[in-house]
Design a protein around this motif. Sequence first.
Motif, PDB file in Angstrom:
ATOM      1  N   TRP A 169       0.789  -1.228   0.000  1.00  0.00           N
ATOM      2  CA  TRP A 169       0.000   0.000   0.000  1.00  0.00           C
ATOM      3  C   TRP A 169       0.829   1.289   0.000  1.00  0.00           C
ATOM      4  O   TRP A 169       0.258   2.360  -0.118  1.00  0.00           O
ATOM      5  N   VAL A 170       2.135   1.205   0.159  1.00  0.00           N
ATOM      6  CA  VAL A 170       2.952   2.423   0.218  1.00  0.00           C
ATOM      7  C   VAL A 170       3.801   2.500  -1.053  1.00  0.00           C
ATOM      8  O   VAL A 170       4.788   1.790  -1.191  1.00  0.00           O
ATOM      9  N   ASP A 171       3.382   3.368  -1.962  1.00  0.00           N
ATOM     10  CA  ASP A 171       4.034   3.451  -3.272  1.00  0.00           C
ATOM     11  C   ASP A 171       5.417   4.091  -3.243  1.00  0.00           C
ATOM     12  O   ASP A 171       6.235   3.819  -4.117  1.00  0.00           O
ATOM     13  N   ASP A 172       5.692   4.947  -2.260  1.00  0.00           N
ATOM     14  CA  ASP A 172       6.993   5.619  -2.259  1.00  0.00           C
ATOM     15  C   ASP A 172       8.077   4.843  -1.504  1.00  0.00           C
ATOM     16  O   ASP A 172       9.179   5.333  -1.307  1.00  0.00           O
ATOM     17  N   VAL A 173       7.780   3.610  -1.090  1.00  0.00           N
ATOM     18  CA  VAL A 173       8.791   2.718  -0.519  1.00  0.00           C
ATOM     19  C   VAL A 173       8.990   1.585  -1.527  1.00  0.00           C
ATOM     20  O   VAL A 173       8.046   0.829  -1.800  1.00  0.00           O
ATOM     21  N   PRO A 174      10.191   1.472  -2.100  1.00  0.00           N
ATOM     22  CA  PRO A 174      10.437   0.381  -3.046  1.00  0.00           C
ATOM     23  C   PRO A 174      10.191  -0.982  -2.395  1.00  0.00           C
ATOM     24  O   PRO A 174      10.477  -1.165  -1.198  1.00  0.00           O
ATOM     25  N   ASP A 175       9.662  -1.910  -3.174  1.00  0.00           N
ATOM     26  CA  ASP A 175       9.342  -3.236  -2.644  1.00  0.00           C
ATOM     27  C   ASP A 175      10.540  -3.878  -1.941  1.00  0.00           C
ATOM     28  O   ASP A 175      10.399  -4.427  -0.846  1.00  0.00           O
ATOM     29  N   ALA A 176      11.698  -3.812  -2.565  1.00  0.00           N
ATOM     30  CA  ALA A 176      12.896  -4.433  -1.982  1.00  0.00           C
ATOM     31  C   ALA A 176      13.246  -3.808  -0.630  1.00  0.00           C
ATOM     32  O   ALA A 176      13.698  -4.499   0.287  1.00  0.00           O
ATOM     33  N   VAL A 177      13.025  -2.518  -0.487  1.00  0.00           N
ATOM     34  CA  VAL A 177      13.299  -1.832   0.780  1.00  0.00           C
ATOM     35  C   VAL A 177      12.325  -2.308   1.852  1.00  0.00           C
ATOM     36  O   VAL A 177      12.724  -2.574   2.998  1.00  0.00           O
ATOM     37  N   ALA A 178      11.055  -2.431   1.511  1.00  0.00           N
ATOM     38  CA  ALA A 178      10.059  -2.904   2.475  1.00  0.00           C
ATOM     39  C   ALA A 178      10.431  -4.284   3.008  1.00  0.00           C
ATOM     40  O   ALA A 178      10.386  -4.538   4.214  1.00  0.00           O
ATOM     41  N   VAL A 179      10.838  -5.174   2.114  1.00  0.00           N
ATOM     42  CA  VAL A 179      11.226  -6.534   2.512  1.00  0.00           C
ATOM     43  C   VAL A 179      12.509  -6.499   3.343  1.00  0.00           C
ATOM     44  O   VAL A 179      12.578  -7.098   4.424  1.00  0.00           O
ATOM     45  N   THR A 180      13.515  -5.796   2.867  1.00  0.00           N
ATOM     46  CA  THR A 180      14.810  -5.727   3.563  1.00  0.00           C
ATOM     47  C   THR A 180      14.666  -5.144   4.958  1.00  0.00           C
ATOM     48  O   THR A 180      15.254  -5.656   5.922  1.00  0.00           O
ATOM     49  N   GLU A 181      13.907  -4.083   5.097  1.00  0.00           N
ATOM     50  CA  GLU A 181      13.722  -3.453   6.409  1.00  0.00           C
ATOM     51  C   GLU A 181      12.992  -4.389   7.377  1.00  0.00           C
ATOM     52  O   GLU A 181      13.321  -4.438   8.559  1.00  0.00           O
ATOM     53  N   ALA A 182      12.027  -5.126   6.883  1.00  0.00           N
ATOM     54  CA  ALA A 182      11.309  -6.085   7.735  1.00  0.00           C
ATOM     55  C   ALA A 182      12.257  -7.199   8.182  1.00  0.00           C
ATOM     56  O   ALA A 182      12.248  -7.597   9.350  1.00  0.00           O
ATOM     57  N   VAL A 183      13.081  -7.677   7.275  1.00  0.00           N
ATOM     58  CA  VAL A 183      14.054  -8.721   7.615  1.00  0.00           C
ATOM     59  C   VAL A 183      15.051  -8.208   8.649  1.00  0.00           C
ATOM     60  O   VAL A 183      15.403  -8.916   9.600  1.00  0.00           O
ATOM     61  N   LYS A 184      15.490  -6.949   8.496  1.00  0.00           N
ATOM     62  CA  LYS A 184      16.410  -6.358   9.481  1.00  0.00           C
ATOM     63  C   LYS A 184      15.784  -6.332  10.868  1.00  0.00           C
ATOM     64  O   LYS A 184      16.439  -6.649  11.858  1.00  0.00           O
ATOM     65  N   LEU A 185      14.523  -5.918  10.947  1.00  0.00           N
ATOM     66  CA  LEU A 185      13.833  -5.894  12.241  1.00  0.00           C
ATOM     67  C   LEU A 185      13.743  -7.299  12.838  1.00  0.00           C
ATOM     68  O   LEU A 185      13.967  -7.487  14.033  1.00  0.00           O
ATOM     69  N   ALA A 186      13.422  -8.279  12.004  1.00  0.00           N
ATOM     70  CA  ALA A 186      13.326  -9.665  12.484  1.00  0.00           C
ATOM     71  C   ALA A 186      14.688 -10.160  12.966  1.00  0.00           C
ATOM     72  O   ALA A 186      14.787 -10.854  13.981  1.00  0.00           O
ATOM     73  N   THR A 187      15.759  -9.785  12.259  1.00  0.00           N
ATOM     74  CA  THR A 187      17.111 -10.181  12.648  1.00  0.00           C
ATOM     75  C   THR A 187      17.473  -9.593  14.004  1.00  0.00           C
ATOM     76  O   THR A 187      18.050 -10.272  14.857  1.00  0.00           O
TER      77      THR A 187
ATOM     78  N   ARG B  14      14.539 -15.461   7.983  1.00  0.00           N
ATOM     79  CA  ARG B  14      14.294 -16.264   6.782  1.00  0.00           C
ATOM     80  C   ARG B  14      12.790 -16.404   6.535  1.00  0.00           C
ATOM     81  O   ARG B  14      12.318 -16.313   5.398  1.00  0.00           O
ATOM     82  N   PHE B  15      12.027 -16.599   7.609  1.00  0.00           N
ATOM     83  CA  PHE B  15      10.579 -16.724   7.499  1.00  0.00           C
ATOM     84  C   PHE B  15       9.953 -15.428   6.966  1.00  0.00           C
ATOM     85  O   PHE B  15       9.148 -15.435   6.033  1.00  0.00           O
ATOM     86  N   VAL B  16      10.346 -14.297   7.550  1.00  0.00           N
ATOM     87  CA  VAL B  16       9.829 -12.987   7.129  1.00  0.00           C
ATOM     88  C   VAL B  16      10.209 -12.719   5.674  1.00  0.00           C
ATOM     89  O   VAL B  16       9.368 -12.298   4.872  1.00  0.00           O
ATOM     90  N   ASN B  17      11.450 -12.982   5.324  1.00  0.00           N
ATOM     91  CA  ASN B  17      11.909 -12.775   3.952  1.00  0.00           C
ATOM     92  C   ASN B  17      11.112 -13.641   2.975  1.00  0.00           C
ATOM     93  O   ASN B  17      10.658 -13.158   1.933  1.00  0.00           O
ATOM     94  N   GLY B  18      10.937 -14.904   3.310  1.00  0.00           N
ATOM     95  CA  GLY B  18      10.219 -15.811   2.416  1.00  0.00           C
ATOM     96  C   GLY B  18       8.783 -15.393   2.187  1.00  0.00           C
ATOM     97  O   GLY B  18       8.310 -15.353   1.047  1.00  0.00           O
ATOM     98  N   LEU B  19       8.098 -15.042   3.257  1.00  0.00           N
ATOM     99  CA  LEU B  19       6.685 -14.671   3.132  1.00  0.00           C
ATOM    100  C   LEU B  19       6.506 -13.340   2.400  1.00  0.00           C
ATOM    101  O   LEU B  19       5.685 -13.223   1.489  1.00  0.00           O
ATOM    102  N   LEU B  20       7.284 -12.345   2.771  1.00  0.00           N
ATOM    103  CA  LEU B  20       7.153 -11.050   2.098  1.00  0.00           C
ATOM    104  C   LEU B  20       7.612 -11.124   0.640  1.00  0.00           C
ATOM    105  O   LEU B  20       7.019 -10.474  -0.222  1.00  0.00           O
ATOM    106  N   SER B  21       8.630 -11.905   0.354  1.00  0.00           N
ATOM    107  CA  SER B  21       9.072 -12.080  -1.038  1.00  0.00           C
ATOM    108  C   SER B  21       7.979 -12.745  -1.872  1.00  0.00           C
ATOM    109  O   SER B  21       7.769 -12.399  -3.033  1.00  0.00           O
TER     110      SER B  21
END
Length: 138
Positions: free
Chosen positions: A93-111, A120-127
Amino acid sequence: MAARTKARKLALDILFAAELREERPTEVLAQRGRPNQSELAEYGHAVRIVEGVQEHLDRIDELISTYATGWTLDRMPVVDRTILRMGAFELLWVDDVPDAVAVTEAVKLATELSTDESPRFVNGLLSRLQKLKPSLSL
């Protein structure tokens, strides 16, 4: 640390607290009061995430439940569920955040904040959601 990275941490704190207290995220946000000087830069994006997750929660949870193979929402650690909700919101839903950034930032938080298996779970599901994004009805 970048302002949006701080914003995601602030949003995570608010969404996590709301989940534990069984309150609406915007109520927890309101209880926090005005941001202090160090939070001003990231506050706007944090509010956007909190309000967006709250607004789209049913659809986000439906997507997570559908594509989280072998996991139900209730079985997920609260922090993982919250990170996935935030990541899905930014991704879909957020167009000004690139998809790869949204996934990477979520993975960083999970890490940083969850179990060894969580990134790995967060990365797999969001990817997976990222790949399906063009065909999902939002």
